[in-house]
Scaffold this motif. Structure first.
Motif, PDB file in Angstrom:
ATOM      1  N   GLY A  27       0.962  -1.490   0.084  1.00 20.22           N
ATOM      2  CA  GLY A  27       0.537  -0.059  -0.190  1.00 20.22           C
ATOM      3  C   GLY A  27       1.271   1.637   0.125  1.00 20.22           C
ATOM      4  N   THR A  28       1.619   1.215   0.574  1.00 15.74           N
ATOM      5  CA  THR A  28       2.855   2.264   1.276  1.00 15.74           C
ATOM      6  C   THR A  28       3.566   2.892  -1.051  1.00 15.74           C
ATOM      7  N   ALA A  29       3.552   1.543  -0.788  1.00 15.25           N
ATOM      8  CA  ALA A  29       4.376   1.845  -2.235  1.00 15.25           C
ATOM      9  C   ALA A  29       3.849   2.356  -3.545  1.00 15.25           C
ATOM     10  N   ASN A  72      10.261  -5.483  -6.526  1.00 13.17           N
ATOM     11  CA  ASN A  72       9.917  -6.141  -5.564  1.00 13.17           C
ATOM     12  C   ASN A  72      10.031  -7.534  -5.560  1.00 13.17           C
ATOM     13  N   ARG A  73      10.041  -8.034  -4.236  1.00 14.22           N
ATOM     14  CA  ARG A  73      10.304  -9.385  -4.433  1.00 14.22           C
ATOM     15  C   ARG A  73       9.807 -10.805  -4.727  1.00 14.22           C
ATOM     16  N   SER A  74       8.352 -10.631  -4.668  1.00 13.47           N
ATOM     17  CA  SER A  74       7.717 -11.374  -5.442  1.00 13.47           C
ATOM     18  C   SER A  74       6.984 -10.465  -6.454  1.00 13.47           C
ATOM     19  N   GLY A 116       2.957 -11.260  -7.628  1.00 11.97           N
ATOM     20  CA  GLY A 116       1.848 -11.144  -6.527  1.00 11.97           C
ATOM     21  C   GLY A 116       0.966  -9.914  -6.604  1.00 11.97           C
ATOM     22  N   ARG A 117       1.739  -9.016  -5.357  1.00  7.85           N
ATOM     23  CA  ARG A 117       0.761  -7.488  -5.623  1.00  7.85           C
ATOM     24  C   ARG A 117       1.028  -6.374  -7.422  1.00  7.85           C
ATOM     25  N   PHE A 118       1.881  -7.109  -8.112  1.00  8.81           N
ATOM     26  CA  PHE A 118       2.014  -6.676  -9.328  1.00  8.81           C
ATOM     27  C   PHE A 118       0.680  -6.044 -10.058  1.00  8.81           C
ATOM     28  N   ASN A 122      12.970   3.381   0.158  1.00 10.84           N
ATOM     29  CA  ASN A 122      12.570   1.597   0.063  1.00 10.84           C
ATOM     30  C   ASN A 122      11.284   1.653   0.779  1.00 10.84           C
ATOM     31  N   THR A 123      10.398   0.953   0.637  1.00  8.53           N
ATOM     32  CA  THR A 123       8.611   0.514   1.169  1.00  8.53           C
ATOM     33  C   THR A 123       8.847  -0.009   1.624  1.00  8.53           C
ATOM     34  N   THR A 124       9.656  -1.424   2.215  1.00 10.85           N
ATOM     35  CA  THR A 124      10.133  -2.779   2.132  1.00 10.85           C
ATOM     36  C   THR A 124       9.931  -2.146   4.034  1.00 10.85           C
ATOM     37  N   SER A 125       9.731  -3.456   4.432  1.00 12.40           N
ATOM     38  CA  SER A 125      10.477  -2.972   5.929  1.00 12.40           C
ATOM     39  C   SER A 125      11.625  -4.254   6.370  1.00 12.40           C
ATOM     40  N   ALA A 126      11.615  -4.185   5.492  1.00 11.73           N
ATOM     41  CA  ALA A 126      13.251  -4.986   5.655  1.00 11.73           C
ATOM     42  C   ALA A 126      14.137  -3.805   5.757  1.00 11.73           C
ATOM     43  N   GLY A 127      14.938  -4.121   7.841  1.00  8.75           N
ATOM     44  CA  GLY A 127      15.455  -2.998   8.042  1.00  8.75           C
ATOM     45  C   GLY A 127      14.203  -2.649   9.068  1.00  8.75           C
ATOM     46  N   LEU A 128      13.212  -3.328   9.266  1.00  4.68           N
ATOM     47  CA  LEU A 128      12.575  -2.464  10.100  1.00  4.68           C
ATOM     48  C   LEU A 128      13.179  -3.364  11.679  1.00  4.68           C
ATOM     49  N   ASN A 129      12.670  -4.296  12.047  1.00  3.36           N
ATOM     50  CA  ASN A 129      13.011  -5.045  12.739  1.00  3.36           C
ATOM     51  C   ASN A 129      14.924  -6.313  13.022  1.00  3.36           C
ATOM     52  N   MET A 146       8.273  13.112   6.888  1.00  2.49           N
ATOM     53  CA  MET A 146       6.910  11.759   6.152  1.00  2.49           C
ATOM     54  C   MET A 146       5.863  11.439   7.384  1.00  2.49           C
ATOM     55  N   LEU A 147       6.353  10.254   8.579  1.00  2.00           N
ATOM     56  CA  LEU A 147       5.202  10.789   9.185  1.00  2.00           C
ATOM     57  C   LEU A 147       4.608  11.614   9.815  1.00  2.00           C
ATOM     58  N   LEU A 148       5.270  12.860  10.206  1.00  2.00           N
ATOM     59  CA  LEU A 148       5.032  14.058  11.006  1.00  2.00           C
ATOM     60  C   LEU A 148       4.559  14.949   9.989  1.00  2.00           C
TER      61      LEU A 148
HETATM   62  P1  NDP Z   1       2.645  -4.556   2.852  1.00  2.00           P
HETATM   63  O1  NDP Z   1       2.641  -4.998   3.976  1.00  2.00           O
HETATM   64  O2  NDP Z   1       1.845  -3.739   2.017  1.00  2.00           O
HETATM   65  O3  NDP Z   1       3.612  -4.366   1.641  1.00  2.00           O
HETATM   66  C1  NDP Z   1       4.982  -4.151   2.477  1.00  2.00           C
HETATM   67  C2  NDP Z   1       6.198  -5.036   1.356  1.00  2.00           C
HETATM   68  O4  NDP Z   1       7.451  -5.268   1.401  1.00  2.00           O
HETATM   69  C3  NDP Z   1       5.322  -5.984   0.100  1.00  2.00           C
HETATM   70  O5  NDP Z   1       5.847  -5.459  -1.032  1.00  2.00           O
HETATM   71  C4  NDP Z   1       6.528  -6.902   0.771  1.00  2.00           C
HETATM   72  O6  NDP Z   1       6.648  -7.786  -0.410  1.00  2.00           O
HETATM   73  C5  NDP Z   1       7.916  -5.975   1.185  1.00  2.00           C
HETATM   74  N1  NDP Z   1       8.830  -6.896   2.464  1.00  2.00           N
HETATM   75  C6  NDP Z   1       8.362  -7.226   3.382  1.00  2.00           C
HETATM   76  N2  NDP Z   1       9.054  -7.688   4.162  1.00  2.00           N
HETATM   77  C7  NDP Z   1      10.366  -7.644   3.602  1.00  2.00           C
HETATM   78  C8  NDP Z   1      11.673  -8.024   3.142  1.00  2.00           C
HETATM   79  N3  NDP Z   1      12.282  -8.054   4.794  1.00  2.00           N
HETATM   80  N4  NDP Z   1      12.769  -8.043   2.467  1.00  2.00           N
HETATM   81  C9  NDP Z   1      11.643  -7.521   0.709  1.00  2.00           C
HETATM   82  N5  NDP Z   1      10.659  -7.140   0.528  1.00  2.00           N
HETATM   83  C10 NDP Z   1      10.262  -7.336   2.197  1.00  2.00           C
HETATM   84  O7  NDP Z   1       3.283  -2.758   3.552  1.00  2.00           O
HETATM   85  P2  NDP Z   1       3.108  -1.198   3.714  1.00  2.00           P
HETATM   86  O8  NDP Z   1       3.438  -0.985   2.422  1.00  2.00           O
HETATM   87  O9  NDP Z   1       1.532  -0.840   4.323  1.00  2.00           O
HETATM   88  O10 NDP Z   1       4.013  -0.635   4.694  1.00  2.00           O
HETATM   89  C11 NDP Z   1       5.401  -0.794   4.409  1.00  2.00           C
HETATM   90  C12 NDP Z   1       5.916  -0.484   5.532  1.00  2.00           C
HETATM   91  O11 NDP Z   1       6.297   1.618   5.393  1.00  2.00           O
HETATM   92  C13 NDP Z   1       6.024  -0.323   6.800  1.00  2.00           C
HETATM   93  O12 NDP Z   1       7.400  -0.439   7.640  1.00  2.00           O
HETATM   94  C14 NDP Z   1       5.012   0.760   7.574  1.00  2.00           C
HETATM   95  O13 NDP Z   1       5.816   0.774   9.119  1.00  2.00           O
HETATM   96  C15 NDP Z   1       6.002   2.241   6.761  1.00  2.00           C
HETATM   97  N6  NDP Z   1       4.918   3.355   7.027  1.00  2.00           N
HETATM   98  C16 NDP Z   1       5.935   4.739   6.575  1.00  2.00           C
HETATM   99  C17 NDP Z   1       4.979   5.841   6.401  1.00  2.00           C
HETATM  100  C18 NDP Z   1       6.082   6.864   7.578  1.00  2.00           C
HETATM  101  O14 NDP Z   1       5.107   8.319   7.621  1.00  2.00           O
HETATM  102  N7  NDP Z   1       7.200   6.964   7.357  1.00  2.00           N
HETATM  103  C19 NDP Z   1       3.703   5.724   6.310  1.00  2.00           C
HETATM  104  C20 NDP Z   1       3.509   4.543   5.966  1.00  2.00           C
HETATM  105  C21 NDP Z   1       3.790   3.397   6.266  1.00  2.00           C
HETATM  106  P3  NDP Z   1       5.438  -9.374  -0.979  1.00  2.00           P
HETATM  107  O15 NDP Z   1       4.770  -8.986  -1.817  1.00  2.00           O
HETATM  108  O16 NDP Z   1       6.987  -9.839  -1.704  1.00  2.00           O
HETATM  109  O17 NDP Z   1       5.213  -9.841   0.189  1.00  2.00           O
END
Ligand code: NDP
Length: 261
Positions: free
Chosen positions: A121-123, A141-143, A145-147, A172-179, A228-230
């Protein structure tokens, strides 16, 4: 008194209550902002009706779009909403994530094209944001399915990215690097992208992610997701309180709250 909330699952770590409450207090609005932990998405509509306005976070942004009676243009394009207003028993949906992102990257100049990593969704929100600025967008993306939900964008699996591809901005909109300290894709793929790029942006906030760390090694100008958050919060606040003249004060109050220990 007006009451607002952020709704999500999980929700305990959300910074929105502290940001919004500090802005409400600083600007002397008689209103309050809380958090609501929702687990069943079919109850979202009922819960939204308790509040004058809500922010929606993971995993309910698409559902927020579906339950709305009125959707602004960005919500119609993106297919998800992070801000809902409850007015006259009707739900109005907005997406301030895309506006927050555009504000956050204002200091990145002359971007002609961008590659977004991740296809969620963020992408979709960020692709829409960049296209409103006439910036060419591709998604990787790595897969795959969402294209299908990204049918207006050029999409690649990471291994399809060619070494000579050139993008000014990599996001980068993936959560890689979050935890965990991992990159969204293989290091050599990112290095090929970074050696031709000018800017790197990570939506993750408050962390030196491996993605940003590597981008800095390639001398890119970088930014994390804090602004972006703010700014998404500032634009949501303006919708909630119908105030548009105090943008900088709202930003300052939210920023101060985010930096509390
Ligand atoms: P989604 O779950 O909709 O999408 C996540 C995407 O990341 C998918 O394409 C997924 O791939 C990919 N992904 C997840 N884990 C990995 C990994 N370990 N390695 C590679 N690719 C990975 O999440 P959202 O788009 O809703 O949110 C994404 C991030 O954006 C979150 O961390 C969220 O907190 C952050 N965010 C930050 C905001 C801000 O204000 N700064 C605002 C909104 C969001 P696949 O399709 O293969 O599963």
């Amino acid at each position: 008194m007006k009451i607002f909330a952020v709704i999500g699952d999980p929700i305990v770590h959300s910074k929105s209550p502290r940001m919004h409450n500090n802005a409400l207090n600083t600007l002397n609005f008689c209103a309050s902002y809380t958090r609501y932990h929702l687990q069943e998405k079919n109850k979202l509509k009922d819960v939204v009706k308790f509040f004058d306005g809500v922010n929606i976070t993971i995993p309910f942004k698409e559902e927020a779009c579906l339950i709305a009676d009125f959707k602004d243009k960005s919500v119609l394009h993106i297919g998800s909403a992070n801000t809902l207003l409850n007015k006259n028993n009707k739900i109005y949906a907005y997406n301030t994530d895309y506006l927050g992102f555009l504000k956050a990257i204002e200091e990145f100049k002359n971007i002609k094209n961008a590659l977004i990593l991740g296809a969620g969704g963020t992408a979709r929100a960020l692709a829409y944001a960049l296209k409103t600025q006439d910036i060419e967008v591709a998604i990787a993306n790595r897969s795959d399915g969402r294209f299908e939900k990204l049918n207006h964008s050029v999409c690649y699996l990471y291994e399809q990215l060619q070494p000579d591809f050139q993008f000014d901005l990599i996001v980068n909109t993936t959560s890689a690097g979050l935890n965990d300290m991992i990159l969204p894709c293989k290091r050599d793929i990112l290095e090929n992208l970074f050696c031709n790029a000018k800017y790197a942006f990570d939506v993750i906030y408050g962390k030196n992610t491996p993605f940003l760390e590597l981008a800095r090694q390639w001398n890119l100008q970088t930014k994390d997701g804090t602004d972006m958050l703010l700014w998404q919060g500032v634009f949501a606040f303006e919708l909630f309180l119908e105030c548009e003249q105090q943008r900088e004060e709202i930003f300052k109050a939210m920023n101060m709250a985010l930096n509390y220990p």
